[in-house]
Design an enzyme around this catalytic site. Sequence first.
Site, PDB file in Angstrom:
ATOM      1  CG  ASP A 257      -2.242   0.609   0.801  1.00 31.85           C
ATOM      2  OD1 ASP A 257      -2.233   1.498   0.018  1.00 31.85           O
ATOM      3  OD2 ASP A 257      -3.045   0.671   1.585  1.00 31.85           O
TER       4      ASP A 257
HETATM    5  C1  BGC Z   1      -5.001   3.066   0.048  1.00 28.24           C
HETATM    6  C2  BGC Z   1      -5.411   2.246  -0.839  1.00 28.24           C
HETATM    7  C3  BGC Z   1      -5.399   2.446  -2.420  1.00 28.24           C
HETATM    8  C4  BGC Z   1      -3.895   3.368  -2.495  1.00 28.24           C
HETATM    9  C5  BGC Z   1      -3.500   4.031  -3.842  1.00 28.24           C
HETATM   10  C6  BGC Z   1      -4.057   3.820  -0.051  1.00 28.24           C
HETATM   11  O1  BGC Z   1      -3.894   4.855   0.868  1.00 28.24           O
HETATM   12  O2  BGC Z   1      -5.132   2.394   1.320  1.00 28.24           O
HETATM   13  O3  BGC Z   1      -6.672   1.302  -0.752  1.00 28.24           O
HETATM   14  O4  BGC Z   1      -5.332   1.556  -3.385  1.00 28.24           O
HETATM   15  O5  BGC Z   1      -3.747   4.301  -1.482  1.00 28.24           O
HETATM   16  O6  BGC Z   1      -4.367   5.081  -4.171  1.00 28.24           O
END
Ligand code: BGC
Length: 714
Positions: A257
């Site tokens: 993530d």
């Molecule tokens: C979120 C994810 C997301 C990623 C990319 C993160 O802050 O937890 O769910 O896919 O950002 O945008």
Amino acid sequence: MNRIGALIADMTLAEKLGQLTMTAAGYTVTGPVIAGDSTDAIRAGTIGSLLNLYGGGQVHEMQRLAVEESRLGIPLLIAFDVIHGHRTLFPVPLGEAALFDPEAWELTAREAATEAAADGIAMAFAPMLDVSRDPRWGRTAEGPGEDPWLGAQIAAAKVRGFQGSDLAAAAALAAVAKHFCAYGPVTAGRDYASVDISERSVLEVHLPPFAAAIAAGAAGVMPAFTDLAGIPMTAHVGLLRGVLRGRLGFDGVIVSDYNAIAELMRHGVAADLAEAATLALKAGVDIDMMANAYRIGLPVALQRELVSMTEIDDAVRRVLTLKLRLGLFEQPYRRGASAEGAPALERRRRLAREIGARAVVMLKNDAALPLPGAVRRLAVIGPLADAADQMCGPWSLVGQPGTYVSVVAGLRSALLGAQVVHSPGVTIGGDDISGIAGTLDICSAADAVILCVGEAAAMSGEAASRACLDLPGQQRRLALSVIDRAKALGKPVIAIVFSGRPLAVPWLIERADAVLAAWFPGCEAGHSIADVITGQVSPSGRTPMSWPRAVGQVPIFFGQRPSGRPADPDNAYTSKYLDLPNEPLFPFGYGLSYGRFGLSNLRVSPHEVTASEQIEVRVDVANDGARAAEQTVFLFVHDRIASVARPLLELKGFGKIALRPGESGTVTLYIAAAELRFLGLDLRPVFEPGEVEIMVGPCADRSLMLVQSIRLCA
Ligand code: BGC
């Protein structure tokens, strides 16, 4: 040596780490902007994937740098959060869960994939599969609700929808199941907080949706930001290597993530970026999203002999394999090559309207709905009534707010002969109550009042936990004033609640004549709502979460284990509250329609089954209401005596039937006896002979269920 092996043999360390690096990119009038990098990095092969970039032209411009100007010509992987649609927005995932319709779940993912692929995107950070039993957690809006079995059905449907049968197809996206795993039970519902739950809950509640996504062929997995009992998921060897790659056989790509590898330092398990990168790589994380930990940390880790080149090569191989499977090597410009025409977009808007209407859960209806045709003057009150830009909820990144349909606009176009008068009364979260008085005058002059209240789009989703589950700001005051005035004049009040979670508003449900939980219905919101209110569509959504009376009941879910002292009103020393019932205000699966249904004649066969057999469950459903409608029936089981106590209700199936007034029919459901097993902590299924109750009902309320027992035989 195969193509990928040959490439890896030819790659420098910097190029390898480039394949393991994902960076955010955007586009301005002056050209591309890449977070912390320039386009030279793509030419140099030190960036392998981009997120947040969309648009065929832009994507191809970047892709050209990689394919035509980098030494090895390895195409970029372009990824995006395609959470509930792309340009065309469907209801938030929790709202879609309320459909209990695998075909619809698959279809919206397919449509979103088609739209996103036309924008040059090849990978979706979806589906989000975190089971949530705590509506305080804002990310509840992004997921499948409270139940693991439901989550598993959604997972499989979404992966099929995104990926189709051929990942290389022009309209296919690689699905990234997220966030692995057990992100939902964050302490006190606070986003990113620590998680500390039992191994059994991990296995039985949080893993099943991921297992289903992997079984359906999900190409990617994203670990959760959170730690589980002190081990951050981004570094969780036991779950990522042991369970995900080992037990579930996942051989796709694990994408961290956002900045999660660097956050291992904040978690307190790594002293520097080299240690953080080492932990993540060893746990099996292939792509570093936004932490720059692999590019900076892994060379140091190699020097310190913390990691080996073989471990790096393994990750590179998985990334290149995914690019190959996506057809990027053969046709790097295929996605985004042609813009979709107007007919496709119009068709998709119609679908959004239909799905938005079907997601609506009618919580109450004292004969106020559907709206009588004789209504001439309608007061549409509240801060969500004319709030087109709020209707899509969180994660509507590429939607076009200017095209979203508000409730006021939807009702105006549906009720051409009527006068639709609007006043917001208050803002969503503000303190100013000076607008309430004028609003009451509007209500006085109307035949009926539609009260649109709830959360702003940004009050759910990531980093949007709430400690209070009531209406924000002064909306309660507005609602009570409006209801008092309308009651005094004998006019019905229909409340529509917009939210990314069940809100604890028993006072509203008690006082309004009808209540619709609309979630965030998507870009056609106003039309979807108007279709339900006018009776064009009979509401058919069912809540995918138990609906609490108060925050104090949270976490709240139907799959509870029996207590040694079950609640007994006549015995103080039993499991209950002094001040509220244990039961939710509305159980999981609850939702009214314009029909009136009865269930009868449960037939279960055979009555004795072995582990390899299938059980057939049939139930008759009759609509003795005055309107055509659809009924959902749920199949639950309860294994009464087992070596590990089983939940009082376990969901194992659901079915739907549409019936005209006076009509009846039969719903048939099947359950494999093998589904009646549970997992031992060694992950092996335990199948224990004995009696199992098979229950069918309209929701997770035992008192409404038909029950028969069967016997499991060794
Ligand atoms: C979120 C994810 C997301 C990623 C990319 C993160 O802050 O937890 O769910 O896919 O950002 O945008």
